[in-house]
Design a protein around this motif. Sequence first.
Motif, mmCIF file in Angstrom:
data_model
loop_
_atom_site.group_PDB
_atom_site.id
_atom_site.type_symbol
_atom_site.label_atom_id
_atom_site.label_comp_id
_atom_site.label_asym_id
_atom_site.label_seq_id
_atom_site.Cartn_x
_atom_site.Cartn_y
_atom_site.Cartn_z
ATOM 1 N N GLU A 88 -7.811 31.077 3.931
ATOM 2 C CA GLU A 88 -7.034 30.404 2.892
ATOM 3 C C GLU A 88 -5.894 29.619 3.482
ATOM 4 O O GLU A 88 -5.506 28.577 2.981
ATOM 5 C CB GLU A 88 -6.426 31.449 1.944
ATOM 6 C CG GLU A 88 -7.382 31.839 0.871
ATOM 7 C CD GLU A 88 -6.840 32.995 0.070
ATOM 8 O OE1 GLU A 88 -5.618 33.034 -0.191
ATOM 9 O OE2 GLU A 88 -7.666 33.853 -0.282
ATOM 10 N N ARG A 89 -5.295 30.203 4.512
ATOM 11 C CA ARG A 89 -4.198 29.508 5.174
ATOM 12 C C ARG A 89 -4.416 29.575 6.667
ATOM 13 O O ARG A 89 -4.754 30.635 7.197
ATOM 14 C CB ARG A 89 -2.862 30.199 4.880
ATOM 15 C CG ARG A 89 -2.365 29.968 3.495
ATOM 16 C CD ARG A 89 -0.922 30.433 3.419
ATOM 17 N NE ARG A 89 -0.685 31.054 2.130
ATOM 18 C CZ ARG A 89 0.222 31.986 1.903
ATOM 19 N NH1 ARG A 89 0.993 32.423 2.890
ATOM 20 N NH2 ARG A 89 0.370 32.491 0.718
ATOM 21 N N VAL A 90 -4.204 28.474 7.353
ATOM 22 C CA VAL A 90 -4.276 28.443 8.808
ATOM 23 C C VAL A 90 -2.950 27.884 9.295
ATOM 24 O O VAL A 90 -2.629 26.723 9.045
ATOM 25 C CB VAL A 90 -5.439 27.569 9.304
ATOM 26 C CG1 VAL A 90 -5.490 27.568 10.833
ATOM 27 C CG2 VAL A 90 -6.762 28.084 8.750
ATOM 28 N N LEU A 91 -2.175 28.720 9.951
ATOM 29 C CA LEU A 91 -0.818 28.334 10.334
ATOM 30 C C LEU A 91 -0.664 28.362 11.842
ATOM 31 O O LEU A 91 -1.301 29.164 12.523
ATOM 32 C CB LEU A 91 0.192 29.305 9.713
ATOM 33 C CG LEU A 91 0.103 29.448 8.199
ATOM 34 C CD1 LEU A 91 1.001 30.581 7.737
ATOM 35 C CD2 LEU A 91 0.492 28.144 7.523
ATOM 36 N N ARG A 92 0.185 27.479 12.335
ATOM 37 C CA ARG A 92 0.423 27.443 13.776
ATOM 38 C C ARG A 92 1.490 28.446 14.191
ATOM 39 O O ARG A 92 1.570 28.853 15.333
ATOM 40 C CB ARG A 92 0.881 26.038 14.152
ATOM 41 C CG ARG A 92 0.056 25.515 15.266
ATOM 42 C CD ARG A 92 0.356 24.128 15.703
ATOM 43 N NE ARG A 92 1.534 23.492 15.260
ATOM 44 C CZ ARG A 92 1.558 22.220 14.866
ATOM 45 N NH1 ARG A 92 0.467 21.524 14.827
ATOM 46 N NH2 ARG A 92 2.684 21.655 14.534
ATOM 47 N N ALA A 137 -10.549 28.096 13.343
ATOM 48 C CA ALA A 137 -10.295 29.166 12.383
ATOM 49 C C ALA A 137 -11.564 29.433 11.575
ATOM 50 O O ALA A 137 -12.365 28.538 11.375
ATOM 51 C CB ALA A 137 -9.165 28.751 11.452
ATOM 52 N N PRO A 138 -11.728 30.692 11.120
ATOM 53 C CA PRO A 138 -12.876 30.968 10.251
ATOM 54 C C PRO A 138 -12.821 30.044 9.035
ATOM 55 O O PRO A 138 -11.754 29.760 8.516
ATOM 56 C CB PRO A 138 -12.656 32.426 9.837
ATOM 57 C CG PRO A 138 -11.698 32.985 10.830
ATOM 58 C CD PRO A 138 -10.873 31.855 11.321
ATOM 59 N N LEU A 189 -8.060 35.761 3.395
ATOM 60 C CA LEU A 189 -7.854 35.687 4.838
ATOM 61 C C LEU A 189 -6.741 34.698 5.163
ATOM 62 O O LEU A 189 -6.751 33.564 4.706
ATOM 63 C CB LEU A 189 -9.167 35.226 5.503
ATOM 64 C CG LEU A 189 -9.147 35.023 7.016
ATOM 65 C CD1 LEU A 189 -8.954 36.356 7.732
ATOM 66 C CD2 LEU A 189 -10.460 34.379 7.471
ATOM 67 N N MET A 190 -5.779 35.160 5.949
ATOM 68 C CA MET A 190 -4.687 34.303 6.434
ATOM 69 C C MET A 190 -4.761 34.298 7.957
ATOM 70 O O MET A 190 -4.932 35.354 8.568
ATOM 71 C CB MET A 190 -3.310 34.864 6.061
ATOM 72 C CG MET A 190 -3.203 35.390 4.663
ATOM 73 S SD MET A 190 -3.040 34.040 3.515
ATOM 74 C CE MET A 190 -3.511 34.881 2.012
ATOM 75 N N VAL A 191 -4.569 33.158 8.549
ATOM 76 C CA VAL A 191 -4.681 33.058 10.003
ATOM 77 C C VAL A 191 -3.447 32.368 10.563
ATOM 78 O O VAL A 191 -3.066 31.293 10.106
ATOM 79 C CB VAL A 191 -5.934 32.238 10.398
ATOM 80 C CG1 VAL A 191 -5.989 32.043 11.903
ATOM 81 C CG2 VAL A 191 -7.199 32.924 9.910
#
Length: 445
Positions: A226-230, A221-222, A209-211
């Motif tokens: 794996e990645r949470v990006l702005r 974010a969930p 999962l990428m967000v």
Amino acid sequence: MPLVLLTADRPGELRGVGANQTTDQVGIFGTFVRWSADAAAPAAGDEPGRAARLAMRAVAVALGDPARDDMTGTPGPVHLNLEFRDPLGPDNGVWDDVPLVEPHPSSGAYGIPVADSPAPLPEVERGIVIAGDGAGDVARRVAEAHGWPLLAEPTSGARSGDACVPGYLDLLASDAGAALARQVHQVVVIGRPTLTRQVQRLIADAPALMVAGHGARWREAPRHAERVLRTVPAVWTSRADGTLSLGDSQWLGRWHAAAAQVAPRERGWDRDAIAEAFLAALAPGDLAFVGSSGAVRAVDRVAPAWRPGDAPVLVANRGLAGIDGTVSTAAGMALAAGRPVLALMGDVTFLHDVGGLLVGPRERRPRLRVIVIDDGGGSIFGGLEHAAAPAANVERVFTTPHGADLGALCAGYGVKHTRVTNADALAKALTAPPTGIEVVQAKLR
Ligand SMILES: Cc1ncc(C[n+]2csc(CCOP(=O)(O)OP(=O)(O)O)c2C)c(N)n1
Ligand SMILES: [Mg+2]
């Protein structure tokens, strides 16, 4: 969204001593603001520029300008609580009768910003892009670059193009759709999806999962992301080999084929028919507002995938998905844009903010047409687990029928009112753009 909230307060000496109309409003917004400050009432001998410095800092934090703001770098609301001391009456300055503020020119920038960043997406075959509220057109470009299906909520700004699967709700509810969902290897979420449990389940079950969210913050974010990006890395909108054309993606083809197999719903005079008429009345680029609950979900079920550039601009208050303030939000949108706005909302939503119809005689009037889906209460709960309770309880606690006379209310506010009971009459009521505020009551039962 950058917002500076200025609250007027009593001076310090009147706080906490039982003075009339005095409450404790220091820090009243708690953790919902990026920053807050309490400004003492001006006094003789104040250091010059004190207020201006505070104001500049408030604006910088609200804009989330990473260059100037060491707080979060994320745009959002800030709160300045300002003390005032007597005398508080008017001075002899000139007050404009009607505010002559010109509508703010739209910046044209909608959606999650795109940024240079060297973090490409893993190039799996079976990826999927979920575009939630506020995603912007970049979500479409990410899906198209990789040949992945795009499941785009109506207020994502991304519901267009050949990768978009507009019938995804009915598809995911079918056996074929469930089977496809189980084969997904990677989910990319752009914006903030909130509308359906099917989509939440896809995210929850994602093997990878990428967000990239609206000012994505870890807490929103969930947890398994794996990645949470702005921002959305620009490299996500292309593939390393660069050669894929959409027709080459068998994975995407399977989604489209399965969606085409889903039997069309029976369509009578129902919520979906009202949502279809609402969408049919919108030209490319038109502004529209969609209320929470059944309204936005009906639009999600029936909205097409537009041709890129041809979509209307659909906006909703998805922050807490409240039904409050909806008439006012739509009116504010029409005033700020200086353009007509078409709004769609449920009857309880409309009644919750019916006072938003009132515009004083010295104020500018928005060009706003509100379509009220009048189904006699909050019917969304009938389709949820709430409906398992005894019928009388469900009605009293969840459906909350109101018996209000919408036409009489509109008359009281001097607002034009039309009541329609079939799709033809509704379409007819939507042909000419609104010249002031008007209400079209689409009566279901
Ligand atoms: C401020 C606020 N209070 C309560 C809720 C919970 N709530 C969600 S939907 C709904 C009923 C909405 O009814 P209506 O506008 O008629 O839409 P329908 O469910 O019939 O589509 C309520 C009370 C909410 N979302 N926001
Ligand atoms: Mg209702």
